[in-house]
Design a protein around this motif. Structure first.
Motif, PDB file in Angstrom:
ATOM      1  N   VAL A  11       0.843  -1.202   0.000  1.00 54.75           N
ATOM      2  CA  VAL A  11       0.000   0.000   0.000  1.00 54.75           C
ATOM      3  C   VAL A  11       0.878   1.252   0.000  1.00 54.75           C
ATOM      4  O   VAL A  11       0.633   2.193  -0.753  1.00 54.75           O
ATOM      5  N   MET A  12       1.903   1.255   0.828  1.00 52.62           N
ATOM      6  CA  MET A  12       2.803   2.413   0.872  1.00 52.62           C
ATOM      7  C   MET A  12       3.488   2.631  -0.475  1.00 52.62           C
ATOM      8  O   MET A  12       3.595   3.757  -0.951  1.00 52.62           O
ATOM      9  N   HIS A  13       3.923   1.553  -1.087  1.00 52.70           N
ATOM     10  CA  HIS A  13       4.591   1.648  -2.383  1.00 52.70           C
ATOM     11  C   HIS A  13       3.656   2.223  -3.445  1.00 52.70           C
ATOM     12  O   HIS A  13       4.042   3.082  -4.241  1.00 52.70           O
ATOM     13  N   GLU A  14       2.423   1.749  -3.471  1.00 54.38           N
ATOM     14  CA  GLU A  14       1.458   2.167  -4.497  1.00 54.38           C
ATOM     15  C   GLU A  14       0.912   3.577  -4.262  1.00 54.38           C
ATOM     16  O   GLU A  14       0.333   4.173  -5.165  1.00 54.38           O
ATOM     17  N   ASN A  15       1.065   4.102  -3.049  1.00 54.82           N
ATOM     18  CA  ASN A  15       0.501   5.408  -2.711  1.00 54.82           C
ATOM     19  C   ASN A  15       1.584   6.427  -2.370  1.00 54.82           C
ATOM     20  O   ASN A  15       1.432   7.231  -1.455  1.00 54.82           O
ATOM     21  N   ASP A  16       2.675   6.387  -3.098  1.00 52.02           N
ATOM     22  CA  ASP A  16       3.760   7.354  -2.963  1.00 52.02           C
ATOM     23  C   ASP A  16       4.333   7.426  -1.549  1.00 52.02           C
ATOM     24  O   ASP A  16       4.599   8.501  -1.027  1.00 52.02           O
ATOM     25  N   GLY A  17       4.492   6.272  -0.917  1.00 52.83           N
ATOM     26  CA  GLY A  17       5.132   6.205   0.391  1.00 52.83           C
ATOM     27  C   GLY A  17       4.265   6.622   1.554  1.00 52.83           C
ATOM     28  O   GLY A  17       4.760   6.805   2.660  1.00 52.83           O
ATOM     29  N   GLN A  18       2.982   6.778   1.336  1.00 56.55           N
ATOM     30  CA  GLN A  18       2.075   7.174   2.407  1.00 56.55           C
ATOM     31  C   GLN A  18       0.911   6.206   2.494  1.00 56.55           C
ATOM     32  O   GLN A  18       0.526   5.594   1.504  1.00 56.55           O
ATOM     33  N   VAL A  19       0.366   6.094   3.706  1.00 62.53           N
ATOM     34  CA  VAL A  19      -0.836   5.298   3.911  1.00 62.53           C
ATOM     35  C   VAL A  19      -1.983   6.295   4.068  1.00 62.53           C
ATOM     36  O   VAL A  19      -1.898   7.197   4.897  1.00 62.53           O
ATOM     37  N   PRO A  20      -3.045   6.167   3.262  1.00 64.03           N
ATOM     38  CA  PRO A  20      -4.167   7.096   3.368  1.00 64.03           C
ATOM     39  C   PRO A  20      -4.736   7.118   4.790  1.00 64.03           C
ATOM     40  O   PRO A  20      -4.906   6.065   5.417  1.00 64.03           O
ATOM     41  N   GLU A  21      -5.016   8.310   5.294  1.00 67.59           N
ATOM     42  CA  GLU A  21      -5.506   8.460   6.662  1.00 67.59           C
ATOM     43  C   GLU A  21      -6.833   7.750   6.895  1.00 67.59           C
ATOM     44  O   GLU A  21      -7.067   7.213   7.966  1.00 67.59           O
ATOM     45  N   GLU A  22      -7.699   7.744   5.903  1.00 65.32           N
ATOM     46  CA  GLU A  22      -9.031   7.172   6.088  1.00 65.32           C
ATOM     47  C   GLU A  22      -9.079   5.648   5.912  1.00 65.32           C
ATOM     48  O   GLU A  22     -10.114   5.036   6.075  1.00 65.32           O
ATOM     49  N   MET A  23      -7.959   5.042   5.595  1.00 71.64           N
ATOM     50  CA  MET A  23      -7.918   3.596   5.379  1.00 71.64           C
ATOM     51  C   MET A  23      -8.014   2.846   6.709  1.00 71.64           C
ATOM     52  O   MET A  23      -7.389   3.214   7.691  1.00 71.64           O
ATOM     53  N   THR A  24      -8.824   1.785   6.708  1.00 72.24           N
ATOM     54  CA  THR A  24      -8.989   0.949   7.899  1.00 72.24           C
ATOM     55  C   THR A  24      -8.390  -0.433   7.640  1.00 72.24           C
ATOM     56  O   THR A  24      -8.026  -0.765   6.516  1.00 72.24           O
ATOM     57  N   ILE A  25      -8.335  -1.230   8.689  1.00 72.19           N
ATOM     58  CA  ILE A  25      -7.853  -2.612   8.560  1.00 72.19           C
ATOM     59  C   ILE A  25      -8.767  -3.387   7.606  1.00 72.19           C
ATOM     60  O   ILE A  25      -8.300  -4.182   6.797  1.00 72.19           O
ATOM     61  N   ALA A  26     -10.061  -3.122   7.696  1.00 76.24           N
ATOM     62  CA  ALA A  26     -11.015  -3.792   6.800  1.00 76.24           C
ATOM     63  C   ALA A  26     -10.725  -3.425   5.343  1.00 76.24           C
ATOM     64  O   ALA A  26     -10.810  -4.279   4.453  1.00 76.24           O
TER      65      ALA A  26
END
Length: 89
Positions: A11-26
């Motif tokens: 996820v970090m790789h695909e999103n320019d090194g960041q994890v979207p804030e609104e993303m949940t474990i689900a």
């Protein structure tokens, strides 16, 4: 490596090194099922699924929602074109 760590890294790789804030474990688990790790692509896919469900329940509403979505997508495209033209001048 653990499975969640692998998903997190992807996820970090695909999103320019960041994890979207609104993303949940689900969301992470569902992204793995769909094999979509880019947040924007994942949201588009979720919207398609939601629209499909609404279409099954109420076919008339889907037409309105699709028209509104197409209108805003066109506005976004035109806005990008305007910005590109302004930058080129």
């Amino acid at each position: 490596m653990g499975r969640m760590k692998e998903i997190y890294m992807r996820v970090m790789h695909e999103n320019d090194g960041q994890v979207p804030e609104e993303m949940t474990i689900a969301d992470m688990a569902h992204m793995k099922e769909l094999e979509i790790y880019n947040w924007e692509e994942y949201e588009r896919e979720q919207e398609k699924i939601r629209l499909y469900r609404v279409k099954q329940e109420n076919p008339r509403e889907i037409t309105k929602a699709a028209q509104i979505r197409e209108f805003w997508e066109e506005e976004l495209r035109q806005g990008k074109n305007r910005r590109l033209k302004e930058n080129q001048q």
